[in-house]
Write a protein that holds these residues in place. Sequence first.
Motif, short mmCIF file in Angstrom:
data_model
loop_
_atom_site.label_atom_id
_atom_site.label_comp_id
_atom_site.label_asym_id
_atom_site.label_seq_id
_atom_site.Cartn_x
_atom_site.Cartn_y
_atom_site.Cartn_z
N LYS A 4 26.70 0.53 -20.23
CA LYS A 4 27.27 -0.70 -20.80
C LYS A 4 27.16 -0.74 -22.32
O LYS A 4 28.12 -1.10 -23.01
N THR A 5 26.00 -0.39 -22.86
CA THR A 5 25.81 -0.47 -24.30
C THR A 5 26.75 0.48 -25.03
O THR A 5 27.40 0.09 -26.00
N LEU A 6 26.84 1.70 -24.55
CA LEU A 6 27.74 2.66 -25.18
C LEU A 6 29.19 2.22 -25.07
O LEU A 6 29.96 2.29 -26.03
N ARG A 7 29.56 1.71 -23.89
CA ARG A 7 30.93 1.22 -23.70
C ARG A 7 31.24 0.08 -24.67
O ARG A 7 32.29 0.05 -25.30
N MET A 8 30.31 -0.87 -24.79
CA MET A 8 30.53 -2.00 -25.70
C MET A 8 30.62 -1.53 -27.15
O MET A 8 31.42 -2.05 -27.92
N ASN A 9 29.81 -0.54 -27.50
CA ASN A 9 29.89 -0.01 -28.86
C ASN A 9 31.27 0.61 -29.13
O ASN A 9 31.86 0.40 -30.19
N TYR A 10 31.77 1.37 -28.16
CA TYR A 10 33.11 1.94 -28.31
C TYR A 10 34.17 0.85 -28.39
O TYR A 10 35.05 0.88 -29.26
N LEU A 11 34.10 -0.11 -27.47
CA LEU A 11 35.09 -1.19 -27.49
C LEU A 11 35.02 -1.97 -28.79
O LEU A 11 36.05 -2.34 -29.36
N PHE A 12 33.81 -2.21 -29.27
CA PHE A 12 33.64 -2.91 -30.55
C PHE A 12 34.27 -2.09 -31.68
O PHE A 12 34.95 -2.65 -32.55
N ASP A 13 34.06 -0.79 -31.67
CA ASP A 13 34.67 0.07 -32.70
C ASP A 13 36.19 -0.03 -32.68
O ASP A 13 36.83 -0.12 -33.73
N PHE A 14 36.76 -0.02 -31.50
CA PHE A 14 38.22 -0.05 -31.39
C PHE A 14 38.82 -1.42 -31.70
O PHE A 14 39.90 -1.51 -32.28
N TYR A 15 38.15 -2.49 -31.28
CA TYR A 15 38.78 -3.81 -31.32
C TYR A 15 38.10 -4.82 -32.24
O TYR A 15 38.46 -5.99 -32.23
N HIS A 16 37.14 -4.40 -33.05
CA HIS A 16 36.40 -5.37 -33.87
C HIS A 16 37.30 -6.19 -34.79
O HIS A 16 37.02 -7.35 -35.05
N SER A 17 38.39 -5.62 -35.22
CA SER A 17 39.27 -6.36 -36.14
C SER A 17 39.98 -7.53 -35.44
O SER A 17 40.53 -8.41 -36.11
N LEU A 18 39.95 -7.56 -34.11
CA LEU A 18 40.58 -8.65 -33.37
C LEU A 18 39.62 -9.81 -33.12
O LEU A 18 40.02 -10.83 -32.57
#
Length: 109
Positions: A4-18
């Motif tokens: 979960k933590t790694l997945r959230m980090n990736y998702l945050f990297d991809f979508y943080h600007s939203l």
Amino acid sequence: MLDKTLRMNYLFDFYHSLLTEKQRNYMSYYYLDDLSLGEIADEYDVSRQAVYDNIRRTEAMLEEYEQKLRLLEKFETRRSLLAELRKAIASDQAVEACNSLIDRIEKLD
């Protein structure tokens, strides 16, 4: 499957600007800086529950963005195909294998 933590980090990297600035800050503190809910709450002078709720809502938003845009899925697929391509280059049938993998990569988008 990613933890979960790694997945959230990736998702945050991809979508943080939203995300809103507050959502970005909470997620960054929680996932990247490994701060506790209490530490984040103290920083923003809010309750731990408010931080928890915000982080959970933001996680759900990130998952929703991923369902619609599939950036992480494409990234993982592309990374896997590139690993196969590297392996194929070293094989005896490199040209055919490489062409096949290139075709699969091109079809991702």
